[in-house]
Design an enzyme around this catalytic site. Structure first.
Site, PDB file in Angstrom:
ATOM      1  N   PRO A  91       0.815  -1.220   0.000  1.00 19.81           N
ATOM      2  CG  PRO A  91      -0.235  -1.211   2.088  1.00 19.81           C
ATOM      3  CD  PRO A  91       0.586  -2.060   1.182  1.00 19.81           C
ATOM      4  CD  GLU A 118       1.455  -5.958  11.391  1.00 15.56           C
ATOM      5  OE1 GLU A 118       1.131  -4.776  11.175  1.00 15.56           O
ATOM      6  OE2 GLU A 118       0.645  -6.887  11.526  1.00 15.56           O
ATOM      7  NE  ARG A 156      -8.178  -6.330 -20.255  1.00 11.76           N
ATOM      8  CZ  ARG A 156      -8.484  -5.244 -20.965  1.00 11.76           C
ATOM      9  NH1 ARG A 156      -7.685  -4.195 -20.940  1.00 11.76           N
ATOM     10  NH2 ARG A 156      -9.569  -5.201 -21.700  1.00 11.76           N
ATOM     11  CG  ASP A 171     -11.014  -1.814 -22.857  1.00  7.68           C
ATOM     12  OD1 ASP A 171     -12.029  -1.962 -23.543  1.00  7.68           O
ATOM     13  OD2 ASP A 171     -10.296  -2.738 -22.458  1.00  7.68           O
TER      14      ASP A 171
HETATM   15  N1  ADE Z   1      -0.787  -5.110   0.189  1.00  7.20           N
HETATM   16  C1  ADE Z   1      -1.675  -4.718   1.124  1.00  7.20           C
HETATM   17  N2  ADE Z   1      -2.481  -3.761   0.662  1.00  7.20           N
HETATM   18  C2  ADE Z   1      -2.103  -3.523  -0.623  1.00  7.20           C
HETATM   19  C3  ADE Z   1      -2.541  -2.628  -1.643  1.00  7.20           C
HETATM   20  N3  ADE Z   1      -3.544  -1.773  -1.450  1.00  7.20           N
HETATM   21  N4  ADE Z   1      -1.895  -2.659  -2.832  1.00  7.20           N
HETATM   22  C4  ADE Z   1      -0.868  -3.492  -3.029  1.00  7.20           C
HETATM   23  N5  ADE Z   1      -0.412  -4.350  -2.120  1.00  7.20           N
HETATM   24  C5  ADE Z   1      -1.018  -4.375  -0.930  1.00  7.20           C
END
Ligand code: ADE
Length: 244
Positions: A91, A118, A156, A171
């Protein structure tokens, strides 16, 4: 296009690619997907892939050794070039977008690392990984679902993977605008009629209608996508009329 994935849950990749467009690409020899269990690169009795963090703190981190060994083993086994992207799904990464997907699709080889726990040892980030990618501003339990999204979006675009009836070009997002509304038969379904212009056979009018509907939809739903440089003077005049 060859994808090599490192994960502690390799079976998560079975069903998403058991059928559909990516499967067809694999069967046609256009896409390769190799999924590797990170535990195969551990050497302790418990095959552990996580450890405590120096300095204390809650939660466990992914250990560096199996990730480094895993990437090195993939490079050796598959002849993957040293400069092939090594992508960490996290994230904290750059947000995945269609332009980024297109850039990745130009590569021959991608190595994907799925995290759990974590987080990662910072040495993985600094010395092993070339890209950190997030699929959106929310937290998943691990990188697997994100890697599946990335593989599908990239595969794709590999030439030949989409059939002739499936166009990647028109697309949503590829043109920088959202897709215009589309209708198959019947022309009237339960009193809901297809817009008259689409039945007119007048291709110039249809193209104009589609462009405007794309602009309208993008303006209403994703104004952040409206980049001035893809807009013609007619587009701008139409958007001005919407703003009023
Ligand atoms: N691992 C945990 N959350 C994630 C996300 N939003 N994008 C990519 N990998 C992740």
């Amino acid at each position: 296009m060859r994808f090599n994935v490192l994960t502690i849950f390799p079976r998560m990749f079975d069903s998403p690619f058991a059928e559909g467009v990516v499967r067809r690409g694999i069967d046609a020899g256009l896409v390769e997907l190799h999924v590797h269990d990170i535990r195969d690169y551990t050497h302790d009795r418990h095959r552990s892939t996580d450890d405590y963090t120096f300095g204390g703190g809650p939660g466990m981190l992914m250990k560096p050794e199996p990730l480094f060994e895993g990437v090195e083993s993939i490079r050796e086994k598959h002849g993957t070039r040293e400069d092939a992207p090594v992508i960490l799904l996290t994230p904290q990464g750059e947000r995945l977008s269609q332009p980024l997907v297109e850039k990745l699709a130009a590569e021959d080889d991608l190595i994907l690392i799925c995290g759990r726990y974590e987080g990662f040892d910072e040495r993985v980030r600094e010395n092993l990984v070339t890209h950190e990618i997030s699929i959106g501003d929310y937290v998943l339990n691990g990188g697997e679902a994100a890697a599946i999204v990335l593989v599908e979006a990239v595969a794709r675009l590999v030439p030949g993977v989409l059939g002739s009836n499936e166009s990647a070009r028109s697309d949503s997002f590829s043109s920088g605008l959202l897709q215009y509304p589309q209708y198959p038969r019947p022309a009237d379904f339960r009193g809901m009629a297809v817009p008259e212009v689409l039945l007119s056979g007048d291709h110039a009018r249809i193209e104009e209608w589609r462009r405007r509907e794309s602009l309208r939809r993008t303006f209403e739903r994703r104004p952040d996508l409206l980049e001035e440089d893809v807009l013609s003077p007619e587009d701008r005049a139409f958007l001005d009329s919407l703003r009023k």
